[in-house]
Structure formats: C-alpha cells, structure tokens
Design a protein around this motif. Structure first.
Motif, PDB file in Angstrom:
ATOM      1  N   VAL A 210       0.771  -0.797   0.092  1.00  0.00           N
ATOM      2  CA  VAL A 210      -0.340  -0.388   0.371  1.00  0.00           C
ATOM      3  C   VAL A 210       0.727   1.169   0.211  1.00  0.00           C
ATOM      4  CG1 VAL A 210      -1.913   0.917   1.101  1.00  0.00           C
ATOM      5  CG2 VAL A 210      -1.844  -1.328   0.829  1.00  0.00           C
ATOM      6  N   TYR A 211       1.682   1.371   0.767  1.00  0.00           N
ATOM      7  CA  TYR A 211       2.842   2.482   1.130  1.00  0.00           C
ATOM      8  C   TYR A 211       3.387   2.943  -0.114  1.00  0.00           C
ATOM      9  CZ  TYR A 211       7.231   5.031   1.841  1.00  0.00           C
ATOM     10  OH  TYR A 211       8.113   5.602   1.793  1.00  0.00           O
ATOM     11  N   ARG A 212       3.889   1.772  -1.244  1.00  0.00           N
ATOM     12  CA  ARG A 212       4.469   1.678  -2.515  1.00  0.00           C
ATOM     13  C   ARG A 212       4.084   2.635  -3.376  1.00  0.00           C
ATOM     14  NH1 ARG A 212       6.126  -3.035  -2.327  1.00  0.00           N
ATOM     15  NH2 ARG A 212       5.155  -3.998  -3.743  1.00  0.00           N
TER      16      ARG A 212
ATOM     17  N   GLU B  50      16.730  12.895  -1.419  1.00  0.00           N
ATOM     18  CA  GLU B  50      16.903  11.126  -0.446  1.00  0.00           C
ATOM     19  C   GLU B  50      15.502  11.357   0.172  1.00  0.00           C
ATOM     20  OE1 GLU B  50      17.997   8.516   0.298  1.00  0.00           O
ATOM     21  OE2 GLU B  50      19.297   9.246  -1.611  1.00  0.00           O
ATOM     22  N   GLY B  51      14.680  11.639   0.397  1.00  0.00           N
ATOM     23  CA  GLY B  51      13.747  11.305   0.770  1.00  0.00           C
ATOM     24  C   GLY B  51      12.824  12.563   0.966  1.00  0.00           C
ATOM     25  N   GLU B  52      12.854  13.441   0.151  1.00  0.00           N
ATOM     26  CA  GLU B  52      12.037  13.819  -0.318  1.00  0.00           C
ATOM     27  C   GLU B  52      11.843  14.622  -1.545  1.00  0.00           C
ATOM     28  OE1 GLU B  52      13.760  17.827   1.535  1.00  0.00           O
ATOM     29  OE2 GLU B  52      13.104  16.458   3.805  1.00  0.00           O
ATOM     30  N   GLU B  53      10.653  15.033  -2.202  1.00  0.00           N
ATOM     31  CA  GLU B  53      10.144  14.916  -3.434  1.00  0.00           C
ATOM     32  C   GLU B  53       9.454  16.234  -3.879  1.00  0.00           C
ATOM     33  OE1 GLU B  53       9.057  11.834  -4.677  1.00  0.00           O
ATOM     34  OE2 GLU B  53       6.802  12.195  -4.005  1.00  0.00           O
TER      35      GLU B  53
ATOM     36  N   GLU C  10      10.604   2.973   5.918  1.00  0.00           N
ATOM     37  CA  GLU C  10      10.762   2.561   7.464  1.00  0.00           C
ATOM     38  C   GLU C  10       9.174   2.400   8.300  1.00  0.00           C
ATOM     39  OE1 GLU C  10      14.308   2.566   9.836  1.00  0.00           O
ATOM     40  OE2 GLU C  10      15.477   1.950   7.743  1.00  0.00           O
ATOM     41  N   ARG C  11       8.959   3.424   8.220  1.00  0.00           N
ATOM     42  CA  ARG C  11       7.549   4.180   9.342  1.00  0.00           C
ATOM     43  C   ARG C  11       6.570   4.062   8.013  1.00  0.00           C
ATOM     44  NH1 ARG C  11       8.099   9.599  11.445  1.00  0.00           N
ATOM     45  NH2 ARG C  11       6.592   9.017  12.971  1.00  0.00           N
ATOM     46  N   LEU C  12       6.739   3.558   7.025  1.00  0.00           N
ATOM     47  CA  LEU C  12       5.494   3.886   6.336  1.00  0.00           C
ATOM     48  C   LEU C  12       4.633   5.398   6.377  1.00  0.00           C
ATOM     49  CD1 LEU C  12       4.045  -0.179   6.692  1.00  0.00           C
ATOM     50  CD2 LEU C  12       5.423   1.249   5.252  1.00  0.00           C
TER      51      LEU C  12
ATOM     52  N   ILE D 256       0.545   4.345   7.132  1.00  0.00           N
ATOM     53  CA  ILE D 256      -0.155   3.028   6.463  1.00  0.00           C
ATOM     54  C   ILE D 256       0.448   1.848   8.329  1.00  0.00           C
ATOM     55  CG2 ILE D 256      -0.149   0.792   5.334  1.00  0.00           C
ATOM     56  CD1 ILE D 256       1.202   4.169   3.834  1.00  0.00           C
ATOM     57  N   GLU D 257      -0.323   1.517   8.475  1.00  0.00           N
ATOM     58  CA  GLU D 257      -0.460   0.176  10.145  1.00  0.00           C
ATOM     59  C   GLU D 257      -1.067  -1.152   9.754  1.00  0.00           C
ATOM     60  OE1 GLU D 257      -3.440   2.407  11.663  1.00  0.00           O
ATOM     61  OE2 GLU D 257      -1.863   4.226  12.632  1.00  0.00           O
ATOM     62  N   PRO D 258       0.260  -1.413   9.688  1.00  0.00           N
ATOM     63  CA  PRO D 258      -0.453  -3.272   9.403  1.00  0.00           C
ATOM     64  C   PRO D 258      -0.724  -3.915  10.802  1.00  0.00           C
ATOM     65  CG  PRO D 258       2.397  -2.912   9.848  1.00  0.00           C
ATOM     66  CD  PRO D 258       1.519  -0.878  10.126  1.00  0.00           C
ATOM     67  N   LEU D 259      -2.217  -4.059  10.614  1.00  0.00           N
ATOM     68  CA  LEU D 259      -3.071  -5.123  10.833  1.00  0.00           C
ATOM     69  C   LEU D 259      -2.463  -6.988  10.906  1.00  0.00           C
ATOM     70  CD1 LEU D 259      -6.208  -3.226   9.733  1.00  0.00           C
ATOM     71  CD2 LEU D 259      -4.932  -2.623  11.585  1.00  0.00           C
TER      72      LEU D 259
END
Length: 314
Positions: free
Chosen positions: A22-24, A49-52, A76-78, A100-103
């Motif tokens: 989902v994150y991707r 790097e990590g920003e856009e 890493e933290r989604l 996004i939180e894994p259930l």
C-alpha cells in the motif's frame, strides 16, 4: 493579527493488502491518475533523498485545480507527509500525511490526515475546502482500496499502447492542432461536436461527441493539461461502458529531420460490461482488441490531420 483558524481532519480505511504494498502505491505518484479519481496528472518537479516536489492537477468539487507540494517519504515508518507549497484559492495553506499501519501480514489500515486554512478565514471558503477534502479523501481511500485489492485480478484488464507518426514540420504546429481541440468539429471527420473551456491557460475541459465506425455517437468529457509545445496529458472522466479508466498523453518530439508525434493510451476495462456490449461469448481479449481499435483509429486520424496541418505550414 489574529491567528487563522486551522482545521484538522482524518479519514481512514481498511485495505486487504500488505502495508508495504500500500505504501509503495501511494509513494509512486506517476500512478496517481490511474488510482485516484480526482487526480488528472502529477509531475515530479524535484527528487531528493527521501524528499520530492510534485505538481498536481486534480478536480475538487467539480473544478480543476493545480498546486505544488513537498513530500517526505519514510518507507521504514510507512509514512508520507505532504505540504502544499503553492496552494490554489480558496486554500491558504494545506498539509497532512498518509500513515499505513499493518493489521496483519495481509491487511492494513490507511489513515489520511489533513490540516488546512482558508484565505482570510472566509467561512464560505472554509466550507468549500471542508467539502472538497471530505469528498476527495473518501474517493481516494475507496479507490486505493479497490486498486490494491484488485491489483492481481485486474492485470489482464489494464493495458497501454501508443501510436506515432513522423512529421516534416515543426513541433509547435503539430502541438497547436491537438491543443486547439475547440476546432476539431471542423477539422476532424470523426468529431460531431465539441465544447472546449480553458479558464486557466493550459488547463482545459474538453467535451465532445465522437462518431464510431458503426455510426453511433459517444459523448466524452476529459480534463487536459498542456505543456507547450511538447506534451498534452488528459484524463477522461465520462467513460464508455467498456472502460473504468482512460488516461493518456500526446507528445511532440522535434529533431533535425522533423517531429515524432505520438498518442498514448492507458485503459482499464470494465469486466462486468464486456458480454453485455460485445456478446455472451466475448472475452477480455476481445474487449481489449475492440477498445484498442476504437481508440487507436481516432488517434491515428487525429495524428494524420495534425501532420497535414504542420506540413502545410512549412
């Protein structure tokens, strides 16, 4: 000076898919017009790097708007945070986050947070933003859920293709022919009538009635974003029954020998209507061929007339 009122809202949805997947999907903005109904086009302006920085064209309460946002991506933290750099009225400022939180290994919860202010704290402006954020957030989350959960099932239903012509002329002239869609009614035999509005330069609403090979007439509506004299991108929002998505772009690439003009389409078929329209024995392959033939015929006709227009300008 009084502090402007900051509104904070949250929407969420459960998705039957792994959190990383989902994150991707959310992180890859080039796919947004295919995933989110309000999104017309997204252009990545800067990438670090990590920003856009991204520029987004989308509809809000039926109006086409565009704005520039900065995003911070934390795989890493989604979590993806966003802040509009240049907002469109009546928005004074807007930001938020996707969380996004894994259930479980196969399910996740997606939370979409927004904070915003209206220009001059105008109550009508704030009400407009409230409605737009609520409608678009629900739409985006529903679409995200649908697209993630059906990703594998719909692989056969989604496809892209492109047609191209060589033009001995200038890119500007070929671009102008496609950009000036308001004249297509007299320039293109397959266009029965056309209605083009362009209140903001380069941002168009195109409605037209198109004749099919069997003589039937189909009405379509698209939002288009023009980048002179190189590219015109569009998203069709009034769709024929055989499609649930149709996006595309026209490109005009000039070199020393002339121009390559291309028309690209991305389509997702509506599996539920295939047998109703094409007959009880029709397959997905039949529908792909039918839709590709119809769209490609119109594209090739338009490209051919654009070529004649550009070459006659020489």
């Amino acid at each position: 000076m009084a502090q402007q009122e900051l509104r904070e809202v949250e929407h969420e949805i459960r998705v039957e898919a792994p959190a990383a997947a989902v994150y991707r999907l959310i992180a890859e903005v080039e796919n947004w017009p295919r995933i989110f109904p309000p999104t017309i086009y997204v252009d990545r302006v800067e990438l670090g790097e990590g920003e856009e920085r991204i520029r987004i064209w989308a509809t809000a309460n039926g109006e086409a708007k565009n704005w520039t946002s900065r995003r911070t991506l934390d795989a890493e933290r989604l979590r993806i945070t966003f802040r509009q750099e240049v907002s469109a009225p009546p928005v004074a400022a807007m930001g938020g986050a996707w969380i996004i939180e894994p259930l479980s290994e196969t399910a996740s919860r997606v939370r979409l947070l927004h904070d915003y202010r209206a220009i001059d704290d105008d109550p009508d402006g704030l009400k407009w933003i409230d409605e737009a954020v609520d409608r678009n957030s629900r739409s985006e989350l529903d679409a995200l859920k649908t697209n993630v959960e059906l990703a594998h099932a719909s692989e056969e239903l989604a496809f892209s293709f492109e047609d191209s012509v060589r033009i001995e002329g200038a890119a500007k002239d070929a671009f102008d022919f496609v950009n000036e869609a308001g004249l297509w009614e007299v320039r293109l035999p397959h266009v029965a009538s056309v209605r083009l509005t362009e209140d903001t330069p380069g941002l168009q609403i195109l409605e037209m009635d198109t004749r099919a090979k069997d003589g039937s007439v189909h009405t379509t509506k698209s939002y288009r974003v023009a980048f002179p004299h190189q590219k015109i991108v569009y998203k069709q929002v009034t769709l024929p029954a055989l499609m649930t998505l149709h996006t595309g772009y026209w490109t005009f690439t000039e070199d020393e020998d002339g121009v390559t003009a291309s028309s690209q389409h991305t389509v997702v078929l509506n599996a539920a209507t295939i047998t109703d329209i094409l007959g009880p024995r029709a397959t997905v392959a039949d529908a792909r061929e039918y839709v590709r033939d119809a769209l490609s015929s119109n594209s090739r006709a338009t490209l051919g007339h654009a070529r004649d227009h550009a070459e006659n300008k020489r």
